[in-house]
Design a protein around this motif. Structure first.
Motif, short mmCIF file in Angstrom:
data_model
loop_
_atom_site.label_atom_id
_atom_site.label_comp_id
_atom_site.label_asym_id
_atom_site.label_seq_id
_atom_site.Cartn_x
_atom_site.Cartn_y
_atom_site.Cartn_z
N ARG A 89 0.85 -1.21 0.00
CA ARG A 89 0.00 0.00 0.00
C ARG A 89 0.88 1.26 0.00
O ARG A 89 1.98 1.26 0.56
CB ARG A 89 -0.94 -0.01 1.21
N TRP A 91 1.37 4.16 1.46
CA TRP A 91 1.48 5.12 2.55
C TRP A 91 2.95 5.41 2.81
O TRP A 91 3.79 4.53 2.62
CB TRP A 91 0.84 4.57 3.83
N GLU A 120 -2.76 -2.07 10.53
CA GLU A 120 -3.33 -2.08 9.18
C GLU A 120 -2.85 -3.31 8.41
O GLU A 120 -3.64 -3.92 7.67
CB GLU A 120 -2.94 -0.80 8.42
N LEU A 128 -3.61 3.87 8.91
CA LEU A 128 -2.50 4.76 8.56
C LEU A 128 -3.00 6.03 7.89
O LEU A 128 -4.08 6.05 7.31
CB LEU A 128 -1.52 4.04 7.62
N HIS A 129 -2.19 7.08 7.98
CA HIS A 129 -2.45 8.31 7.24
C HIS A 129 -1.11 8.89 6.80
O HIS A 129 -0.04 8.32 7.10
CB HIS A 129 -3.25 9.32 8.06
N ALA A 130 -1.14 9.99 6.10
CA ALA A 130 0.08 10.53 5.49
C ALA A 130 1.12 10.95 6.51
O ALA A 130 2.32 10.98 6.20
CB ALA A 130 -0.28 11.72 4.60
N SER A 132 1.62 9.37 9.51
CA SER A 132 1.90 8.28 10.44
C SER A 132 3.39 7.96 10.50
O SER A 132 4.08 7.93 9.47
CB SER A 132 1.15 7.01 10.02
#
Length: 208
Positions: A89, A91, A120, A128-130, A132
């Motif tokens: 993924r 991220w 995740e 997760l996010h940008a 993290s």
């Protein structure tokens, strides 16, 4: 499922809302109803009960409770998440994971993914996010010198995100960044509580 080798950061499935204490917030039951695992917070002090944490959708939603060992249906350890197919993924934390993996594999030590990235990778849920961080653990049964720690910390630097690596010693966990620093004493998170120590591998110091 029974296991005598549960370790901190293991993800465990099997806790359901009916087993929660009465004071648990509503979001805790909602998270469990979705089939989420709980995370083992520290090594079990009891043969029957495991100290676990439930995470909600928000960063501040964390709830500590106990889970009967006999209720565990499935266990995933951080080391198993290194090979998760979800690691592709896009991220920043997972890009960082792909970059640092060869370095950690070459160490010869067991290591794994914890925190939001581990959650995740284990569940597929979007945690997760940008911004993290990438949380990692490194099993260090023997002393890692402060010089080696400083070199490892420098090698983990990457353009994607901050890497927060915890050294898991036989006595507890210590942040790599602290052990690589200049402070004479570092914070060791042991089963009995957190304390400042000069050597996170020293049994004599732990007993003092």
């Amino acid at each position: 499922m029974r296991s005598d080798t549960y370790l901190p950061h293991d993800l465990l499935w099997g806790l359901n809302p009916e087993q929660l204490p009465a004071q648990a917030p509503a979001w805790v039951a909602e998270a469990l109803d979705q089939g989420q695992p709980v995370v083992l917070r520290r090594a079990p002090a009891s043969a029957e009960q495991l100290p676990v944490g439930v995470r909600g959708a928000l960063r501040e939603q964390r709830f500590a409770t106990l889970m009967l060992r006999a209720r565990v249906e499935r266990r995933v350890c951080p080391e198993a998440l290194v090979d998760s197919p979800l690691a592709v993924r896009d991220w920043p934390a997972l890009r960082a994971l792909r970059q640092v993996r060869p370095l950690l594999d070459a160490s010869g030590l067991a290591w794994g993914v914890s925190g939001s990235a581990g959650f995740e990778l284990a569940t597929g849920l979007p945690t997760l996010h940008a911004q993290s961080d990438l949380d990692l653990i490194l099993r260090t049964p023997h002393v890692l010198s402060r010089h080696e720690a400083a070199a490892l910390l420098q090698q983990l630097d990457n353009p994607f995100c901050r890497v927060d690596l915890q050294l898991q010693t036989p006595l507890g966990a210590v942040a790599l960044a602290e052990w690589a620093g200049q402070a004479q004493r570092v914070l060791l998170k042991a089963d009995s509580g957190a304390r400042l120590v000069a050597d996170p591998w020293s049994l004599q110091e732990q007993a003092a």
